[in-house]
Design a protein around this motif. Structure first.
Motif, short mmCIF file in Angstrom:
data_model
loop_
_atom_site.label_atom_id
_atom_site.label_comp_id
_atom_site.label_asym_id
_atom_site.label_seq_id
_atom_site.Cartn_x
_atom_site.Cartn_y
_atom_site.Cartn_z
N GLY A 94 2.28 -14.71 -9.20
CA GLY A 94 3.19 -14.79 -10.34
C GLY A 94 3.77 -13.44 -10.69
N VAL A 95 3.02 -12.62 -11.41
CA VAL A 95 3.45 -11.25 -11.72
C VAL A 95 2.97 -10.35 -10.59
CG1 VAL A 95 3.29 -9.34 -13.35
CG2 VAL A 95 3.34 -11.70 -14.19
N THR A 96 3.91 -9.73 -9.91
CA THR A 96 3.55 -8.93 -8.74
C THR A 96 4.70 -8.01 -8.38
OG1 THR A 96 2.60 -9.09 -6.52
CG2 THR A 96 4.43 -10.55 -7.00
N GLY A 97 4.47 -7.15 -7.37
CA GLY A 97 5.49 -6.21 -6.94
C GLY A 97 6.39 -6.78 -5.85
N ARG A 98 7.20 -5.91 -5.28
CA ARG A 98 8.10 -6.30 -4.21
C ARG A 98 8.00 -5.30 -3.06
NH1 ARG A 98 7.93 -9.90 -7.21
NH2 ARG A 98 9.62 -11.25 -8.01
N MET A 99 8.09 -5.83 -1.83
CA MET A 99 8.12 -5.02 -0.62
C MET A 99 9.57 -4.88 -0.17
SD MET A 99 4.95 -7.10 1.09
CE MET A 99 5.79 -8.65 0.79
N ALA A 100 9.80 -3.96 0.76
CA ALA A 100 11.15 -3.77 1.28
C ALA A 100 11.15 -3.87 2.79
CB ALA A 100 11.71 -2.42 0.86
N ASP A 147 0.80 -1.21 0.00
CA ASP A 147 0.00 0.00 0.00
C ASP A 147 0.84 1.27 0.00
OD1 ASP A 147 -2.37 -1.53 0.20
OD2 ASP A 147 -2.08 -1.71 2.36
N GLY A 148 0.27 2.34 -0.56
CA GLY A 148 0.87 3.65 -0.45
C GLY A 148 1.67 4.12 -1.64
N GLY A 149 1.54 3.44 -2.78
CA GLY A 149 2.32 3.82 -3.96
C GLY A 149 1.48 4.25 -5.14
N VAL A 150 2.11 4.27 -6.32
CA VAL A 150 1.47 4.78 -7.54
C VAL A 150 1.28 3.72 -8.62
CG1 VAL A 150 2.42 7.07 -7.09
CG2 VAL A 150 3.65 5.51 -8.62
N SER A 151 1.80 2.53 -8.43
CA SER A 151 1.76 1.52 -9.49
C SER A 151 0.35 0.95 -9.67
CB SER A 151 2.73 0.39 -9.18
OG SER A 151 4.06 0.85 -9.13
N PRO A 152 -0.03 0.67 -10.91
CA PRO A 152 -1.33 0.04 -11.18
C PRO A 152 -1.21 -1.47 -11.03
CG PRO A 152 -0.22 0.45 -13.25
CD PRO A 152 0.68 1.00 -12.17
N PRO A 153 -2.34 -2.18 -11.04
CA PRO A 153 -2.30 -3.65 -11.04
C PRO A 153 -1.49 -4.16 -12.24
CG PRO A 153 -4.52 -2.87 -10.62
CD PRO A 153 -3.72 -1.67 -11.02
N ASN A 207 5.01 -0.90 -5.42
CA ASN A 207 6.03 -1.82 -5.91
C ASN A 207 7.39 -1.15 -5.90
OD1 ASN A 207 7.50 -3.85 -7.34
ND2 ASN A 207 7.25 -2.56 -9.16
N LEU A 208 8.36 -1.78 -5.26
CA LEU A 208 9.72 -1.23 -5.17
C LEU A 208 10.72 -1.99 -6.02
CD1 LEU A 208 9.69 -0.60 -1.32
CD2 LEU A 208 9.33 1.08 -3.14
N GLY A 209 10.26 -3.04 -6.72
CA GLY A 209 11.16 -3.83 -7.55
C GLY A 209 11.27 -3.27 -8.95
N ASP A 210 12.49 -3.11 -9.42
CA ASP A 210 12.71 -2.57 -10.77
C ASP A 210 12.96 -3.67 -11.78
OD1 ASP A 210 15.22 -3.45 -10.03
OD2 ASP A 210 16.23 -1.50 -10.28
N HIS A 211 12.65 -4.93 -11.43
CA HIS A 211 12.94 -6.07 -12.28
C HIS A 211 11.71 -6.94 -12.53
CE1 HIS A 211 13.04 -7.44 -8.17
NE2 HIS A 211 12.98 -8.69 -8.57
N VAL A 212 10.52 -6.39 -12.25
CA VAL A 212 9.31 -7.23 -12.30
C VAL A 212 8.34 -6.82 -13.40
CG1 VAL A 212 9.48 -7.82 -9.86
CG2 VAL A 212 8.16 -5.80 -10.54
N GLY A 213 8.70 -5.84 -14.23
CA GLY A 213 7.84 -5.44 -15.34
C GLY A 213 7.11 -4.13 -15.16
N ASP A 214 7.17 -3.56 -13.97
CA ASP A 214 6.59 -2.24 -13.71
C ASP A 214 7.42 -1.18 -14.42
OD1 ASP A 214 4.96 -0.30 -12.66
OD2 ASP A 214 5.55 -0.61 -10.57
N THR A 215 6.84 0.00 -14.66
CA THR A 215 7.60 1.03 -15.34
C THR A 215 8.65 1.65 -14.42
OG1 THR A 215 6.17 2.89 -14.73
CG2 THR A 215 5.54 1.61 -16.67
N ALA A 216 9.73 2.12 -15.01
CA ALA A 216 10.80 2.74 -14.23
C ALA A 216 10.29 3.97 -13.50
CB ALA A 216 11.97 3.10 -15.15
N ALA A 217 9.39 4.71 -14.13
CA ALA A 217 8.85 5.92 -13.49
C ALA A 217 8.06 5.58 -12.24
CB ALA A 217 7.99 6.69 -14.49
N ASN A 218 7.25 4.54 -12.31
CA ASN A 218 6.48 4.13 -11.14
C ASN A 218 7.39 3.68 -10.00
OD1 ASN A 218 4.02 4.61 -12.39
ND2 ASN A 218 3.71 2.47 -13.00
N VAL A 219 8.38 2.87 -10.33
CA VAL A 219 9.30 2.37 -9.30
C VAL A 219 10.05 3.54 -8.66
CG1 VAL A 219 11.31 0.93 -8.84
CG2 VAL A 219 9.53 0.12 -10.40
N ALA A 220 10.50 4.48 -9.48
CA ALA A 220 11.22 5.64 -8.95
C ALA A 220 10.32 6.45 -8.02
CB ALA A 220 11.73 6.51 -10.10
#
Length: 259
Positions: A246-252, A38-44, A50-63
């Motif tokens: 399967g396809v999902t984000g990452r927590m820290a 919770d608390g971010g900008v990435s879409p489903p 999502n904090l992972g830059d290797h899972v298919g999310d856009t670089a802008a969202n991760v940043a």
């Protein structure tokens, strides 16, 4: 147990209330932050922090998501390129934008932030009782089997009896199905690991990664262990889970010596 982040815990703006600190006796000396989905900008399917830059999310969202986390920290986290190994690096030596291949970090530098990302694997946070050294390990079953916790403790260069551990959100014992080869590999290292595997038929087992970690910690002399009561697979509202989605984000999970 979880300790919610509040405005009294940090001078920055209050964060989403689903973010947490480790609930252990070291909060006065050691800072921790455990993010949720919770608390971010990435879409489903990466919704939303999502904090992972290797899972298919856009670089802008991760940043953008990482910038939100950075607001709660004394420095840029030492992001790692995790490979399910046992390499440990000094968080203070990591150059922003150049993540090393490693699955754990440690620090004796106040304000340097150790950071690992997970979405079912076990995050293990470590600190000595004096608050002079901290560490974070990415303990999926491969890393756990091969000694990532032991390697992290060795790099911290502190007697294990002086250390305290906290086990963060991971796949729980009712959801972690493994084959006989995984069980056999752990038993080859320690016959007591049999306690962590519940047979469910057809050479399949439910594995308790929390118990396996506690056994590894105890074997090297760390008996004061907190956390270890979550399940990323079951709690779909709070956690990312690779096993579930399967396809999902990452927590820290992050830790640092308070400046």
């Amino acid at each position: 147990m979880w300790k919610p982040i509040t405005s009294a815990d940090t001078p920055a703006e209050p964060v989403d209330l689903s973010w947490r600190e480790a609930d252990w006796p070291l909060a006065g000396k050691v800072g921790t932050l455990i993010t949720t989905r919770d608390g971010g900008v990435s879409p489903p399917p990466y919704a939303s922090l999502n904090l992972g830059d290797h899972v298919g999310d856009t670089a802008a969202n991760v940043a953008a998501n990482r910038a939100r986390v950075r607001e709660q920290l004394p420095a840029e986290p030492a992001w790692l390129q995790q490979v399910h190994g046992i390499t440990v690096v000094d968080a203070a030596s990591v150059t922003p934008g150049q993540p090393p291949q490693a699955d754990a970090s440690f620090s004796r530098t106040p304000g340097a932030v150790c950071c690992i990302m997970t979405a079912d694997c076990l995050p293990v946070l470590l600190a000595d009782r004096a608050g002079s050294v901290v560490g974070a390990a990415h303990a999926g079953w491969r890393g756990l089997l091969n000694g990532v916790i032991e390697a992290t403790v060795s790099a911290m260069n502190e007697p294990a009896a002086n250390l305290v551990a906290w086990l963060g959100p991971a796949i729980g014992p009712d959801a972690f199905e493994v084959g006989a080869e995984v069980r056999d590999a752990f038993l080859a290292h320690d016959v007591h690991a049999v306690q962590a595997f519940d047979p469910i038929g057809d050479d399949k087992y439910l594995a308790d990664i929390y118990l396996l970690a506690r056994q590894r910690l105890a074997a090297i002399g760390i008996s004061e262990v907190y956390g270890g009561d979550e399940c990323t697979v079951i709690d779909r509202e709070r956690y990312f889970s690779y096993r579930r989605d399967g396809v999902t984000g990452r927590m820290a999970s992050l830790i640092w010596i308070k400046p």
